[in-house]
Design a protein around this motif. Structure first.
Motif, PDB file in Angstrom:
ATOM      1  N   ARG A  43       0.869  -1.182   0.000  1.00 48.37           N
ATOM      2  CA  ARG A  43       0.000   0.000   0.000  1.00 48.37           C
ATOM      3  C   ARG A  43       0.903   1.228   0.000  1.00 48.37           C
ATOM      4  O   ARG A  43       2.061   1.151   0.435  1.00 48.37           O
ATOM      5  N   PRO A  44       0.391   2.367  -0.402  1.00 49.92           N
ATOM      6  CA  PRO A  44       1.206   3.578  -0.292  1.00 49.92           C
ATOM      7  C   PRO A  44       1.534   3.882   1.163  1.00 49.92           C
ATOM      8  O   PRO A  44       0.737   3.625   2.074  1.00 49.92           O
ATOM      9  N   ILE A  45       2.733   4.415   1.393  1.00 51.21           N
ATOM     10  CA  ILE A  45       3.136   4.845   2.737  1.00 51.21           C
ATOM     11  C   ILE A  45       3.404   6.341   2.717  1.00 51.21           C
ATOM     12  O   ILE A  45       3.644   6.933   1.657  1.00 51.21           O
ATOM     13  N   ALA A  46       3.373   6.942   3.909  1.00 51.12           N
ATOM     14  CA  ALA A  46       3.621   8.376   4.049  1.00 51.12           C
ATOM     15  C   ALA A  46       4.992   8.603   4.671  1.00 51.12           C
ATOM     16  O   ALA A  46       5.330   7.983   5.684  1.00 51.12           O
ATOM     17  N   VAL A  47       5.795   9.476   4.069  1.00 44.42           N
ATOM     18  CA  VAL A  47       7.079   9.869   4.624  1.00 44.42           C
ATOM     19  C   VAL A  47       6.978  11.354   4.974  1.00 44.42           C
ATOM     20  O   VAL A  47       6.935  12.209   4.084  1.00 44.42           O
ATOM     21  N   PRO A  48       6.898  11.690   6.269  1.00 43.88           N
ATOM     22  CA  PRO A  48       6.677  13.084   6.672  1.00 43.88           C
ATOM     23  C   PRO A  48       7.776  14.019   6.174  1.00 43.88           C
ATOM     24  O   PRO A  48       8.940  13.639   6.054  1.00 43.88           O
ATOM     25  N   HIS A  49       7.388  15.251   5.908  1.00 46.91           N
ATOM     26  CA  HIS A  49       8.348  16.255   5.466  1.00 46.91           C
ATOM     27  C   HIS A  49       9.323  16.617   6.575  1.00 46.91           C
ATOM     28  O   HIS A  49      10.487  16.948   6.308  1.00 46.91           O
ATOM     29  N   SER A  50       8.863  16.575   7.834  1.00 44.82           N
ATOM     30  CA  SER A  50       9.706  16.980   8.964  1.00 44.82           C
ATOM     31  C   SER A  50      10.364  15.768   9.599  1.00 44.82           C
ATOM     32  O   SER A  50       9.726  14.733   9.814  1.00 44.82           O
ATOM     33  N   ASP A  51      11.654  15.909   9.941  1.00 47.47           N
ATOM     34  CA  ASP A  51      12.370  14.866  10.674  1.00 47.47           C
ATOM     35  C   ASP A  51      12.184  15.000  12.183  1.00 47.47           C
ATOM     36  O   ASP A  51      12.459  14.067  12.929  1.00 47.47           O
ATOM     37  N   GLU A  52      11.744  16.151  12.633  1.00 49.83           N
ATOM     38  CA  GLU A  52      11.708  16.430  14.074  1.00 49.83           C
ATOM     39  C   GLU A  52      10.302  16.258  14.632  1.00 49.83           C
ATOM     40  O   GLU A  52       9.719  17.156  15.238  1.00 49.83           O
ATOM     41  N   THR A  53       9.727  15.067  14.439  1.00 50.94           N
ATOM     42  CA  THR A  53       8.348  14.847  14.859  1.00 50.94           C
ATOM     43  C   THR A  53       8.184  14.880  16.378  1.00 50.94           C
ATOM     44  O   THR A  53       7.124  15.254  16.879  1.00 50.94           O
ATOM     45  N   VAL A  54       9.214  14.490  17.140  1.00 51.51           N
ATOM     46  CA  VAL A  54       9.097  14.480  18.592  1.00 51.51           C
ATOM     47  C   VAL A  54       9.012  15.907  19.137  1.00 51.51           C
ATOM     48  O   VAL A  54       8.115  16.235  19.924  1.00 51.51           O
ATOM     49  N   ALA A  55       9.937  16.763  18.731  1.00 54.67           N
ATOM     50  CA  ALA A  55       9.898  18.158  19.175  1.00 54.67           C
ATOM     51  C   ALA A  55       8.625  18.841  18.685  1.00 54.67           C
ATOM     52  O   ALA A  55       8.029  19.655  19.408  1.00 54.67           O
ATOM     53  N   THR A  56       8.200  18.509  17.470  1.00 53.00           N
ATOM     54  CA  THR A  56       6.962  19.088  16.939  1.00 53.00           C
ATOM     55  C   THR A  56       5.772  18.697  17.792  1.00 53.00           C
ATOM     56  O   THR A  56       4.905  19.526  18.107  1.00 53.00           O
ATOM     57  N   GLY A  57       5.716  17.415  18.183  1.00 57.38           N
ATOM     58  CA  GLY A  57       4.615  16.958  19.028  1.00 57.38           C
ATOM     59  C   GLY A  57       4.606  17.649  20.375  1.00 57.38           C
ATOM     60  O   GLY A  57       3.545  18.015  20.902  1.00 57.38           O
ATOM     61  N   ALA A  58       5.789  17.849  20.953  1.00 55.54           N
ATOM     62  CA  ALA A  58       5.866  18.566  22.230  1.00 55.54           C
ATOM     63  C   ALA A  58       5.377  19.999  22.075  1.00 55.54           C
ATOM     64  O   ALA A  58       4.656  20.521  22.935  1.00 55.54           O
TER      65      ALA A  58
END
Length: 478
Positions: free
Chosen positions: A415-430
């Motif tokens: 199936r298609p997968i998603a590769v997020p544009h941002s590498d800093e997902t943890v800091a973004t979530g915080a």
């Protein structure tokens, strides 16, 4: 400066700080500072190094940005054991998640009752990474230090205390301790009894568990001065790093994440708890009021990095070789340093299906596929626990930058997968959590307004025999 929120990602290697505009989520500054390196199986750090790194990273943020900060949250490496005395000083260095010296204690804890009882109590079986195993190690090996303990914290809890002066945690990070039941949001002191301590009396040493939308309070004057922030900054409850990444991706129930770092992680956002007596799935909570069942493998990009070195190339070069490979029966079992899922701590990696005409390209492809097959077995384990995996699969971590990992993940998922544009997902979530605890803001609305989870989609190629590849891997790991 318009109102700004800070997200802090305190990992094993470093502290990263990301500053985003409250209204739009636009990144206006980011910085990082390193932590002291560790050398597993003993992996320990002085907690004060994390606070020093946070201050060093904040010092790199322009003053005009720092002056606009109105809220901050911390997402930190899970499971680490931080022990403080009555004066708030570390009793000993913090034992981190990847410190495996507590493996014997983990086994003893499981055997003290039985796997089913652990699964019912906390949704997980304790392993060496869990905090309860590390506390058991201290109880057995350093009783004098244990006697000095006034507070038991996780890494993100310690940094939240440095910010606010309060001893608090959240249900997401607490669910990885081994003494917290995320299905009832309550501590289980009888599990601490198994260490040989009085669990009921130790409850006063544990932090208060906050809900996902609760504010810790305001920053202390001392912390504001140390970080160069205003004195009216609101502090969010924070969470563990995997929980922070889930917030940063804006996951919906049924969405999956596959994280390719030195080790590998697969998890899904779930509306219901899991209780896996096999130990494959950890029944964690998320940082939004739901659950985050998770599988961790010990070997991921370090396997492909090793194979690249064997073949005289680097990670991008290995990816190029893999994408040029013809199909073959070559299989790499990636248990190079033992394995956590399945629990084979003494296992070694293997190569099978070799022939005199086997090519470098086929070895490169098999290395990528071996890592991914191990994680897809984890996805299967999630499904077997009743987890909804019908949503989008997000590929994150350093390995997500590899063209081969991207393509083969989509191929094996079919199936298609998603590769997020941002590498800093943890800091973004915080940062998103920090924004959501301010008056008039809602987490889902913040995630939508900020456009979190924006990704490139990778479609599977035709003609890939997924059944043969995964079947070959299953045969090689029997």
């Amino acid at each position: 400066m318009t109102d700004v929120v800070l997200g802090i990602d305190s990992s094993t290697q470093s502290t990263k700080v990301e500053a985003r505009l409250l209204g739009t989520g636009a990144v206006v500054a980011s910085a990082s500072a390193s932590h002291p390196p560790t050398t597993p199986p003993v992996s320990e750090q002085d907690p004060t190094a994390w606070w020093a790194a946070a201050a060093a990273a904040c010092a790199q943020i322009p003053p005009q940005v720092r002056n606009g900060v109105v809220a901050v949250s911390v997402a930190g490496q899970q499971h680490g054991l931080v022990l403080l005395d009555e004066d708030g000083l570390a009793v000993r260095p913090a034992k981190l998640w990847n410190d495996t010296t507590s493996a014997t204690e983990a086994t003893a804890l499981v055997n003290a009752t039985n796997p089913d009882a652990w699964a019912v109590a906390i949704g997980s079986l304790p392993v060496a990474a869990f905090t309860i195993s590390k506390l058991a190690w201290v109880a057995h090996h350093e009783p004098a230090n244990l006697a000095r303990v006034a507070r038991v914290l996780l890494p993100h809890d310690y940094l939240t205390w440095c910010l606010s002066g309060r001893f608090v945690t959240d249900r997401g990070d607490a669910s990885g301790t081994g003494w917290f039941d995320a299905s009832t949001d309550s501590y289980r002191p009888e599990l601490l009894d198994l260490i040989g301590i009085d669990g009921a009396s130790w409850l006063e040493r544990l932090p208060t568990v906050l809900g996902p939308h609760e504010s810790v309070g305001l920053i202390t004057p001392q912390a504001a001065s140390s970080l160069g922030l205003p004195d009216n900054v609101v502090i969010g409850p924070g969470s563990g790093d995997n929980m922070g990444a889930a917030l940063g991706l804006g996951l919906n129930v049924g969405d999956l994440v596959m994280s390719l770092g030195t080790s590998g992680v697969a998890y899904a956002r779930s509306a219901t708890p899991t209780r896996d007596a096999t130990g494959a799935v950890a029944g964690f909570a998320d940082a939004a009021g739901g659950f985050l069942p998770l599988v961790c493998t010990l070997n991921a990009t370090k396997v492909t990095d090793t194979v690249a070195r064997w073949l005289g190339t680097d990670a991008p070069g290995l990816a190029d070789l893999a994408l040029a490979a013809e199909p073959s029966d070559v299989t790499v079992v990636p248990w190079f340093d033992g394995e956590r899922t399945p629990n084979r701590p003494d296992a070694a990696g293997s190569l099978s299906g070799l022939r005199t005409d086997t090519t470098r390209e086929q070895l490169a492809l098999a290395a990528h596929d071996g890592v991914l097959c191990g994680l897809f077995n984890g996805v299967d384990a999630l499904a077997e626990c009743g987890v909804d995996i019908s949503g989008t699969l997000h590929l994150i971590g350093g390995g997500s930058r590899s063209a081969a990992y991207r393509q083969r993940c989509a191929d094996l998922w079919a199936r298609p997968i998603a590769v997020p544009h941002s590498d800093e997902t943890v800091a973004t979530g915080a940062a998103a959590q920090a924004a959501s605890i301010l008056d008039g803001h809602d987490l889902a609305a913040v995630q939508q307004r900020w456009g979190l989870g924006a990704s490139d989609m990778v479609a599977p190629q035709g003609g890939v025999d997924v059944a043969a590849i995964r079947g070959g891997y299953a045969a090689a790991t029997e």
